[in-house]
Scaffold this motif. Structure first.
Motif, PDB file in Angstrom:
ATOM      1  N   TYR A  38      12.040   0.888   5.798  1.00 48.66           N
ATOM      2  CA  TYR A  38      12.385  -0.157   4.837  1.00 48.66           C
ATOM      3  C   TYR A  38      11.154  -0.510   4.002  1.00 48.66           C
ATOM      4  N   ASP A  39      11.351  -1.454   3.084  1.00 50.84           N
ATOM      5  CA  ASP A  39      10.251  -1.866   2.232  1.00 50.84           C
ATOM      6  C   ASP A  39       9.102  -2.430   3.057  1.00 50.84           C
ATOM      7  N   GLN A  40       7.955  -2.439   2.470  1.00 45.37           N
ATOM      8  CA  GLN A  40       6.750  -3.047   3.040  1.00 45.37           C
ATOM      9  C   GLN A  40       6.346  -2.423   4.371  1.00 45.37           C
TER      10      GLN A  40
ATOM     11  N   PHE B 226       6.530  -8.414  -3.181  1.00 49.57           N
ATOM     12  CA  PHE B 226       6.162  -9.813  -3.307  1.00 49.57           C
ATOM     13  C   PHE B 226       4.856  -9.954  -4.069  1.00 49.57           C
TER      14      PHE B 226
ATOM     15  N   SER C 278      11.974  -3.966  -7.041  1.00 51.50           N
ATOM     16  CA  SER C 278      11.180  -3.215  -6.056  1.00 51.50           C
ATOM     17  C   SER C 278      11.053  -3.958  -4.728  1.00 51.50           C
ATOM     18  N   HIS C 279      11.524  -5.197  -4.654  1.00 51.38           N
ATOM     19  CA  HIS C 279      11.400  -6.055  -3.465  1.00 51.38           C
ATOM     20  C   HIS C 279       9.947  -6.404  -3.145  1.00 51.38           C
TER      21      HIS C 279
ATOM     22  N   HIS D 182      14.082 -19.204   5.142  1.00 50.56           N
ATOM     23  CA  HIS D 182      15.321 -19.322   4.392  1.00 50.56           C
ATOM     24  C   HIS D 182      14.998 -19.278   2.904  1.00 50.56           C
TER      25      HIS D 182
ATOM     26  N   MET E 185      13.463  -5.447   6.889  1.00 50.23           N
ATOM     27  CA  MET E 185      13.009  -6.826   7.008  1.00 50.23           C
ATOM     28  C   MET E 185      11.762  -7.034   6.166  1.00 50.23           C
ATOM     29  N   LEU E 186      11.858  -7.973   5.253  1.00 58.48           N
ATOM     30  CA  LEU E 186      10.722  -8.242   4.389  1.00 58.48           C
ATOM     31  C   LEU E 186       9.639  -8.987   5.176  1.00 58.48           C
ATOM     32  N   SER E 187       8.441  -8.832   4.741  1.00 54.90           N
ATOM     33  CA  SER E 187       7.332  -9.612   5.271  1.00 54.90           C
ATOM     34  C   SER E 187       6.936 -10.587   4.167  1.00 54.90           C
TER      35      SER E 187
ATOM     36  N   ASP F 179       7.709 -12.441   9.406  1.00 54.90           N
ATOM     37  CA  ASP F 179       8.969 -11.726   9.165  1.00 54.90           C
ATOM     38  C   ASP F 179       9.987 -12.618   8.453  1.00 54.90           C
TER      39      ASP F 179
ATOM     40  N   TYR G 208       7.948  -1.150   6.885  1.00 52.33           N
ATOM     41  CA  TYR G 208       8.667  -1.538   8.098  1.00 52.33           C
ATOM     42  C   TYR G 208       9.527  -0.373   8.584  1.00 52.33           C
TER      43      TYR G 208
ATOM     44  N   ARG H 213       5.279  -2.255  11.812  1.00 51.19           N
ATOM     45  CA  ARG H 213       4.821  -2.512  10.447  1.00 51.19           C
ATOM     46  C   ARG H 213       3.531  -1.738  10.217  1.00 51.19           C
TER      47      ARG H 213
END
Ligand SMILES: [Zn+2]
Lengths: 897, 92
Positions: free
Chosen positions: A176-178, B78, B75-76, B18, B1-3, B13, A180, A208
């Motif tokens: 996944y992105d970043q 941050f 691109s998601h 929210h 899962m984004l960081s 994580d 992961y 990660r």
């Protein structure tokens, strides 16, 4: 070399511990592993690893597992498996194995421990980076070791590096992105039965990585031709590996069909293992070089411009003969060459780099014609590729052909298999293109190609290639398939880890819970809370118990555990001002030790939550919320304080668990309260409605509140949570002489509904204003508060909105189902048209009314009071009269006793 | 899962957070004076750009604090996160 016994299709065999199940089957002469899913054609092993499209087995030993490629199963003593025709069975034994999760942060994650992956690890380790190396096979080495080579010990030494976490039998299932990555580590299935049961069977890794290096290698492709699915037809690299490395000796005579030099290399490996390779059938017009010379020296005939165009089976359905014809590169069969008897057809259809993980985050692989492969390109920052997956498929003397198979007409098309697991054929592909489909994503859905357990690992590129041949478009124009996680099928238990059974979802219980359990109360789930639903006596049904409990509350004394109500402690010099902005009604005017019911709305003016808030001091309030709404209300308060009103000095803390609340309800509650707290003046004059008093109850300091959610005289005794059960027992003891009756949520609901008190979330669904609920009285005109402006929006102030009303069925015993619709009485057509005017939100039997009743939201409801309406049910139409939403003690005479 | 980078706690994580929609949409000064349309724009209307976007997030299962962050909706990726009532960093 340990000999082990295993069971396959209910027969016992033996094999060598640790070898792949397919090898053990082949060595025992078993070429047919199972039948195909839809056509029941015999199928054997085709490939080497996770890409296997045919040889699926169900594991019945150990924890059991449906649908595993037999290429991925390592032989252990006592293994029991059976061939699986596409659809697995859930094991019918409970799985006692342990499953675990782990987290890991690394600088470099390398996926694939073939030579390319090992070299990447060596470089990363030499830079002193924190490295993780994972691979799905039991051992390192990948393709290089499959070819029976030994890895340079200097390269292997990297595995001993202290900065490296190295895991085999570990498959990256998602990227996944970043940086992961989720990976599944299989830890025990390959061990003998007596391993430590505390060792988790599967560990799910959440990784990660700053940098991910894909070294995932490549799969060999097969070719499409009529009857290309028979046991005995294998990918050439798989066949050569089983025969040369694992010493499978059941094959005698082979034919190799190829589009590249790999077929020549594998032909030689078969030849060296005393297999009579009768011909190499090469679709290309020519091939030259050392490899070709070696093949010629071995006396192997080479037939150019040709491919296999049909096969024959023996009586068992296994390969017996192949037909060879001249073909062109579009898949047209030109002229027959010859037929050759053989028990092995080794197919080399080119290499497909294992690009799946990169495509999960949107990378589009590029078709490179001279390699006849989709290769990774334009990788985002932090992701790179090495080895075959990067297009490094080794130097060959002749370029491979972009040829994917022959495209026969008629009956032969129906046995020319593209996706062997789905039994999808050339005929299906032609039907899709015949229907006008040219997008590979549409064709996938139309034909089901690539939708089974293997997600088209071997068939994906083949489909694109055949489509290219069929519609005369270049592969790069057609594009690639989008793969999605997981890369291999994953057990739910692996994803759940230890969050199973009672750990699957947290539960919340009050300090009084043990008493409710002893009383054998059924529980109702409210959010995470377990609340007693009712307290049955002598095998009572729900409505019998509730009628008894209601009667006690209305005529004697009843008691409820109200500890689950959300409680938020609000303090600070601006607390009163803050509550004025949050609630629709005024709180700054509330006197100390007084309580007030409040309603809060969203900015859209819709009711959001409600509850009673008590002023404990000048700058100190205790807010109660609905049981299920506590967390979102705290979030709401904090959001406004932090993002809009940072100038307000207010602090909010959740104190739900800090206090236990026991509500005693009914005309006899005053006498009981007096007995529980003899020093307390419980008279109405000195302890009025919505006020609080402090007193010792059963030697415990308590705050007692005159709050009623039933309309009856009632006291709520609040003590520190620790004393909750103590107070409950004291109340039950003292209440014996009054016939005290415990009651649950169902009785609470009936009592409040008889009084027309709404429950946020039951009478509301986020589209009701206070005015819709008939609560205009709670909306302050003097101050600004959240949502106020919305009440004069055209939609919220219009006529005809759904308003809260009561319903009384003409048939007094008819309990209307909650959620039922209402239609206007005077319109027969309205029923036929389902032209409803509203719906039922709450519906109960009432002991006090000696009949059933309901609350409903009805369009223009207040103007319809007195009118009749119809509730159309499945098999009858129930007549009801629309009433005010209050059924009991309209004058509020009972709350003061 | 984004960081996601909480300006108080650092990278954590996504499951700890929210989402709070578009940043810098202030509660109007005098709601009573607004037209229905202007008020509806405050309640219901938010930008939905392709690319960089300033969003609000709250570290619910952490420090429980709100913050703003640049995020690329394509691109998601941050960009920088920043505390409420502090100047927004430039678009990445
Ligand atoms: Zn934080």
């Amino acid at each position: 070399m340990t000999k082990v016994n295993f069971e396959f299709d209910s027969k016992m065999y033996s094999g060598t511990k640790g070898e792949p199940l397919v090898v053990a089957l082949l060595k025992n002469g078993i070429k047919t592993v199972t039948d195909s899913t839809y056509l029941s054609r015999p199928r054997g092993v085709m490939a080497l690893g996770a890409e296997e499209p045919c040889a699926l087995v169900q594991i019945d030993s150990g924890s059991g597992e449906p649908m595993v490629p037999a290429t991925q199963v390592e032989l252990v003593e006592g293994l029991a498996a059976r061939g699986l025709a596409g659809i697995g069975d859930l094991p019918n034994v409970s799985d006692d194995a342990r499953y675990d999760k782990a987290n890991r942060h690394v600088e470099v994650l390398i996926i694939g421990s073939g030579v390319a992956g090992l070299k990447a690890a060596q470089i990363a380790v030499s830079k002193n980076q924190r490295v993780m190396l994972i691979d799905d096979a039991p051992r390192v080495g990948g393709y290089f070791v499959a070819k029976n080579n030994e890895i340079d010990p200097e390269l292997l030494a990297v595995l001993d590096s202290p900065n490296l976490l190295h895991l085999q039998r570990t498959t990256a299932i998602g990227l996944y992105d970043q940086g992961y990555v989720v990976a599944i580590e299989r830890r025990t299935d390959h061990l003998s039965a007596n391993y430590d049961p505390k060792v988790a069977r599967i560990r799910t890794w959440h990784i990660r990585a700053k940098e991910i290096i894909l070294a995932t290698g490549a799969f060999q492709r097969f070719l499409v031709f009529p009857n290309n699915d028979r046991p005995g037809i294998m990918l050439s690299h798989a066949a050569a590996t089983y025969i040369d490395k694992y010493q499978v000796q059941i094959f005698k005579k082979a034919v190799v069909v190829t589009v590249d030099d790999q077929g020549y290399e594998d032909a030689l490996r078969l030849h060296k293992n005393s297999i009579q390779v009768q011909a190499i059938v090469d679709v290309r017009s020519n091939a030259v070089g050392a490899l070709v010379d070696e093949v010629k020296k071995a006396g192997i005939e080479i037939i150019f411009d040709a491919s296999v165009t049909n096969t024959q089976a023996d009586e068992k359905g296994e390969l017996a003969q192949v037909a060879i014809s001249k073909v062109d590169l579009t898949g047209k069969v030109l002229s027959a060459v010859k037929e050759i008897s053989c028990d092995l057809l080794a197919v080399s259809g080119g290499w497909t780099p294992t690009v799946h993980l990169a495509t999960f985050i949107g990378v589009k692989p590029k078709w490179v014609k001279e390699k006849a492969a989709f290769v990774l390109q334009d990788l985002p920052k932090g992701l790179s590729a090495v080895g075959s997956v990067a297009g490094d498929l080794g130097e060959t003397e002749n370029t491979p052909a972009s040829f994917f198979g022959v495209l026969p007409e008629g009956e032969l098309a129906t046995v020319s298999f593209i996706d062997l697991q789905r039994d999808a054929t050339v005929r299906d592909l032609k039907r899709a293109t015949g229907a006008g489909l040219t997008s590979i994503e549409h064709i996938k859905r139309y034909t089901t190609i690539g939708t089974s357990h293997d997600q088209g690992k071997t068939s994906g590129t083949t489909t694109i290639g055949l489509l290219s041949q069929l519609i005369s478009k270049e592969l790069e124009e057609i594009g690639t398939l989008n793969f999605r996680p997981p890369y291999i099928p994953v057990l739910f238990s692996a994803l759940a880890g230890r969050d199973r059974g009672e750990l699957s979802d947290p539960i919340r219980t009050t300090p009084i819970h043990a008493w409710h359990l002893d009383a054998k109360a059924p529980f109702e789930d409210v959010g995470q809370w377990k609340r007693p639903w009712y307290f049955p006596q002598n095998k009572e049904e729900l409505h019998q118990a509730v009628a008894r409990e209601c009667k006690a509350a209305r005529e004697g004394v009843a008691v409820m555990d109200a500890s689950t109500l959300g409680k938020i402690d609000i303090q600070g010099p601006d607390a009163a001002e803050f509550l004025d902005r949050i609630y629709t009604n005024m709180f700054s005017t509330l006197k100390i030790n007084h309580s007030r019911y409040g309603l809060m709305c969203g900015v859209d003016g819709m009711v959001f939550d409600d509850g009673v808030t008590t002023r404990l001091g000048e700058n100190h309030f205790l807010m109660t919320t609905t049981t299920g709404g506590a967390a979102k209300v705290l979030d709401w308060l904090e959001e406004w304080l932090q993002t809009e009103w940072p100038e307000l000095k207010v602090y909010c803390s959740s104190v739900t668990e800090h206090w236990s609340t026991v509500a005693i309800v009914g005309p006899k509650s005053r006498a009981l309260m007096k007995k529980l707290a003899p020093d307390l003046d419980v008279s109405n004059e000195n302890f009025g409605f919505m006020t609080n008093q402090y007193a010792a109850v059963a030697q415990v300091p308590a705050r007692i509140a005159r709050i009623s959610f039933s309309g009856e005289l009632a006291y709520e005794i609040n003590v520190e949570g620790f004393f909750g059960l103590h107070i409950w027992n004291a109340v039950m003891d003292a209440g014996k002489e009054f016939g005290i009756t415990p009651y649950g949520t169902e009785t609470m609901h009936v009592l409040r509904a008889e009084k027309g008190f709404v429950i946020v979330g039951q009478e509301t669904d986020g589209t009701q204003t206070p005015q819709d609920l008939g609560m205009d009285w709670i909306v302050s005109k003097k101050k600004e508060f959240i949502g106020k402006r919305s009440f004069i929006r055209s939609d919220t102030s219009r006529d005809g909105r759904h308003q809260l009303v009561g319903l009384l069925p003409k048939d007094k015993l008819k309990l209307l189902p909650e959620g039922s619709y209402l239609v206007a009485k005077d319109s027969k057509q309205a029923i036929a048209d389902s032209n409803h005017i509203g719906y039922i939100t709450s519906s109960y039997h009432s002991a006090a009314l000696s009949q059933t009743f309901a609350l409903a939201l009805v369009a223009d409801g207040r103007n319809r009071v007195g009118q009749n309406a119809i509730v159309p049910l499945f098999d009858e139409q129930v007549e009801v009269v629309i009433t005010e939403p209050i059924f009991y003690d309209k004058e509020n005479t009972r709350r003061d006793g | 899962m984004l960081s996601i980078n909480c300006p108080w706690c650092g990278a954590r994580d996504e499951t700890e957070f929210h989402y709070g929609s578009q940043a810098h949409v202030a509660y109007p000064e005098n709601p009573e004076t607004l037209s229905d349309e202007a008020w509806a724009h405050y309640i219901f209307f938010r930008d939905n750009p392709k690319g960089w976007f300033q969003e609000r997030w709250v570290h619910t299962a952490g420090c429980r604090r709100w913050f703003n962050v640049w995020r690329n909706t394509v691109s998601h990726q941050f960009g920088p996160s920043y505390k409420p009532f502090t100047p927004a960093p430039a678009r990445p």
